[in-house]
Motif scaffolding. Structure first.
Motif, PDB file in Angstrom:
ATOM      1  N   MET A 210       0.822  -1.209   0.000  1.00 30.45           N
ATOM      2  CA  MET A 210       0.000   0.000   0.000  1.00 30.45           C
ATOM      3  C   MET A 210       0.857   1.259   0.000  1.00 30.45           C
ATOM      4  N   VAL A 211       1.871   1.296   0.853  1.00 32.80           N
ATOM      5  CA  VAL A 211       2.740   2.476   0.917  1.00 32.80           C
ATOM      6  C   VAL A 211       3.450   2.687  -0.414  1.00 32.80           C
ATOM      7  N   ALA A 212       3.982   1.610  -0.990  1.00 34.84           N
ATOM      8  CA  ALA A 212       4.679   1.740  -2.272  1.00 34.84           C
ATOM      9  C   ALA A 212       3.711   2.131  -3.383  1.00 34.84           C
ATOM     10  N   GLY A 213       2.553   1.471  -3.450  1.00 30.37           N
ATOM     11  CA  GLY A 213       1.600   1.749  -4.515  1.00 30.37           C
ATOM     12  C   GLY A 213       1.060   3.161  -4.461  1.00 30.37           C
ATOM     13  N   TYR A 214       0.542   3.550  -3.300  1.00 36.51           N
ATOM     14  CA  TYR A 214       0.014   4.909  -3.169  1.00 36.51           C
ATOM     15  C   TYR A 214       1.130   5.948  -3.259  1.00 36.51           C
ATOM     16  N   GLY A 215       2.313   5.600  -2.748  1.00 35.67           N
ATOM     17  CA  GLY A 215       3.414   6.560  -2.809  1.00 35.67           C
ATOM     18  C   GLY A 215       3.835   6.870  -4.233  1.00 35.67           C
ATOM     19  N   ILE A 216       3.983   5.834  -5.060  1.00 34.35           N
ATOM     20  CA  ILE A 216       4.346   6.063  -6.468  1.00 34.35           C
ATOM     21  C   ILE A 216       3.219   6.782  -7.196  1.00 34.35           C
ATOM     22  N   ALA A 217       1.988   6.338  -6.976  1.00 23.07           N
ATOM     23  CA  ALA A 217       0.848   6.947  -7.659  1.00 23.07           C
ATOM     24  C   ALA A 217       0.724   8.428  -7.324  1.00 23.07           C
ATOM     25  N   SER A 218       1.037   8.791  -6.089  1.00 21.40           N
ATOM     26  CA  SER A 218       0.878  10.188  -5.689  1.00 21.40           C
ATOM     27  C   SER A 218       1.789  11.120  -6.485  1.00 21.40           C
ATOM     28  N   VAL A 247      -5.060  -4.121  -2.951  1.00 22.25           N
ATOM     29  CA  VAL A 247      -4.553  -4.570  -1.657  1.00 22.25           C
ATOM     30  C   VAL A 247      -5.364  -3.984  -0.500  1.00 22.25           C
ATOM     31  N   THR A 248      -5.893  -2.765  -0.664  1.00 26.01           N
ATOM     32  CA  THR A 248      -6.503  -2.050   0.458  1.00 26.01           C
ATOM     33  C   THR A 248      -7.634  -2.812   1.140  1.00 26.01           C
ATOM     34  N   PRO A 249      -8.663  -3.291   0.426  1.00 24.15           N
ATOM     35  CA  PRO A 249      -9.720  -4.020   1.139  1.00 24.15           C
ATOM     36  C   PRO A 249      -9.218  -5.314   1.776  1.00 24.15           C
ATOM     37  N   VAL A 250      -8.225  -5.958   1.153  1.00 23.34           N
ATOM     38  CA  VAL A 250      -7.641  -7.149   1.761  1.00 23.34           C
ATOM     39  C   VAL A 250      -6.965  -6.776   3.079  1.00 23.34           C
ATOM     40  N   GLN A 251      -6.274  -5.635   3.069  1.00 19.70           N
ATOM     41  CA  GLN A 251      -5.600  -5.182   4.285  1.00 19.70           C
ATOM     42  C   GLN A 251      -6.591  -4.878   5.404  1.00 19.70           C
ATOM     43  N   ALA A 353     -10.022   3.888  -2.961  1.00 17.38           N
ATOM     44  CA  ALA A 353      -9.960   2.690  -3.799  1.00 17.38           C
ATOM     45  C   ALA A 353     -11.329   2.347  -4.371  1.00 17.38           C
ATOM     46  N   ALA A 354     -12.375   2.499  -3.560  1.00 16.56           N
ATOM     47  CA  ALA A 354     -13.731   2.203  -4.028  1.00 16.56           C
ATOM     48  C   ALA A 354     -14.161   3.200  -5.103  1.00 16.56           C
ATOM     49  N   TRP A 355     -13.847   4.467  -4.921  1.00 19.54           N
ATOM     50  CA  TRP A 355     -14.157   5.501  -5.920  1.00 19.54           C
ATOM     51  C   TRP A 355     -13.510   5.155  -7.255  1.00 19.54           C
TER      52      TRP A 355
END
Length: 465
Positions: A210-218, A247-251, A353-355
């Motif tokens: 999550m940190v890597a995915g959202y961090g790169i996307a940001s 990953v977010t809902p799984v987390q 993530a849902a949006w």
């Protein structure tokens, strides 16, 4: 367990407790918190970024789209920088474990040494193949080059597993027996695979993605807000955001699993997380609030919520902090608000993530609202803050024990004077590392890719200017 508590504290730790000044204890704890809090962000990129990079490279090979290949190549360069800096901070941490906490490592090192040794092997594998991956971009066939990245992914995930397994042992110590102040019957495998290992390692590895995915996307969301809407920046946002959104809902589900484990095995930590002082049944869930004079005030209460979430029973009993000696309680407001921040940011990321998922399902496109890009731009910081808050809950919520109900933090600190000066020195080192890392990464992001003419194209189809 009470017999274990009585027998497990050998003389060396008792001596440390007798002579270590309170200022040095706080300095040691602050230094460890700074080092862990700084390193854990880089570790998350070391776990999640290789998989995202390989996914981009694989998509480039499959579709022939040069933008994917360029993204993979540039993310690989960033991985190299972050790995180098992470190696420095990781080395600092390895020295700190022995220098600051000899009462822990000197006594229990043989119990928890196995995961640290295995993590060292995983680190070297990651370092070797990262060097091959970066050096061999134009020297290996594309598919062979892609395969060189697979060990990086496996080694990164393995490193996270081994380190968190060692921390999980501190939450649920197993794999040894104490007799007359001596550690006997050591079973390193049982220690590494202690009851806390499954929920804690899975929770951390998913958090890293999550940190890597959202961090790169940001980063690419910010670029798109500034008007860079080409395919390169669009894919730079879509790919890591998709990984993080999956990953977010799984987390969230794994977080519930971890919370149930805490409720069953660390009731004092649960009471601090929710600010529960009086033992009772049908305990409400608290939103907000401040602990004052043995009472949580100004909180919004959801009736029966905590009992239901913790034990799947609205009338389940929750142990309160008033049944625990004051010396054995963690700092309630720190733990409670760290937990509130972690959950709140996790829910916000789930909403993002849902949006994204609903919009993509309806019209195969990103939401057109600029507020979506603003939220995506903020998601990297939000994910990192949620991670840090979660570790505050994990570590501070265990206090005053460095090894839960076996060894107190105050009994394990180095009795040598002057730990305050070490904290100041290490803080200065981290300031320099932060400035240098940000400077290098910003210089890399200033390079703007532009398409080459057909006769000038290489395998990426772009040049960097």
């Amino acid at each position: 367990m009470d017999d274990l508590v009585a027998l497990a504290l050998p003389g060396r730790a008792a001596v440390a407790a007798a002579v270590a000044p309170a200022a040095d204890l706080m300095a040691a704890r602050a230094q460890m918190a700074l080092s862990l809090g700084w390193h854990i962000i880089l570790a998350c990129f070391g776990v999640g970024m290789p998989a995202i990079t390989l996914l981009a490279e694989w998509r480039g090979l499959r579709t022939g789209d040069p933008a994917y290949r360029l993204l993979a190549r540039r993310w690989g360069r960033a991985m190299g920088v972050l790995f180098a800096v992470g190696a420095v901070s990781g080395t600092i941490l390895s020295f700190e474990m022995g220098l600051l906490w000899p009462g822990l490592m000197g006594v229990y090192g043989e119990v928890i040494g196995l995961p640290f040794s295995l993590e060292g092997i995983a680190f070297f594998i990651e370092a070797i193949f990262l060097g091959v991956y970066l050096y061999a971009w134009d020297r290996l066939p594309p598919r062979a080059h892609l395969l060189t990245g697979v060990p990086i992914v496996l080694a990164g995930v393995s490193s996270a597993f081994f380190v968190v397994a060692a921390n999980a042992w501190m939450q649920q110590p197993t794999g040894f027996r104490a007799e007359h102040g001596e550690i006997v019957a050591v079973d390193p495998w049982a220690a590494m695979f202690n009851p806390a290992t499954p929920p804690q390692t899975v929770h951390m590895i998913l958090a890293a993605f999550m940190v890597a995915g959202y961090g790169i996307a940001s980063v690419y969301a910010v670029s798109m807000l500034r008007g860079r809407r080409d395919r390169y920046h669009r894919l730079g946002l879509l790919l890591p955001l998709t990984v993080a959104a999956i990953v977010t809902p799984v987390q969230i589900g794994v977080g519930d699993w971890a919370a149930h484990f805490v409720a069953d095995n660390q009731p004092v930590k649960l009471a601090a997380m929710e600010g529960v002082f009086e033992t009772g049944r049908g305990v409400p869930l608290h939103l907000g609030g401040v602990a004052v004079d043995g009472e949580l005030r100004y909180a919004l209460e959801i009736p029966y919520g905590l009992s239901l979430l913790a034990h799947w029973d609205p009338n389940a009993e929750i142990a309160g902090l008033n049944g625990v000696p004051p010396a054995d309680r963690p700092p309630v407001n720190v733990v409670h608000w760290a937990f509130q921040i972690m959950v709140g940011l996790g829910m916000a990321l789930l909403a993002l993530a849902a949006w994204y998922a609903v919009t993509w399902w309806r019209r195969r496109d990103l939401p057109r609202s600029p507020w979506f890009l603003r939220a995506a731009a903020a998601s990297g910081v939000a994910a990192a803050l949620a991670l840090e808050a979660g570790w505050v809950v994990t570590e501070v919520g265990r206090q005053p024990w460095i090894v839960y109900r076996v060894l107190r933090t105050a009994d394990s600190v180095n009795p040598a004077p002057g730990l305050v000066y070490g904290f100041v020195l290490v803080s200065a080192v981290y300031v320099v590392l932060t400035v240098a890392t940000v400077y290098v990464l910003r210089r890399m992001t200033r390079d703007r890719p532009v398409p080459l003419a057909p006769q000038e194209q290489d395998v990426t189809g772009f040049k960097v200017v």
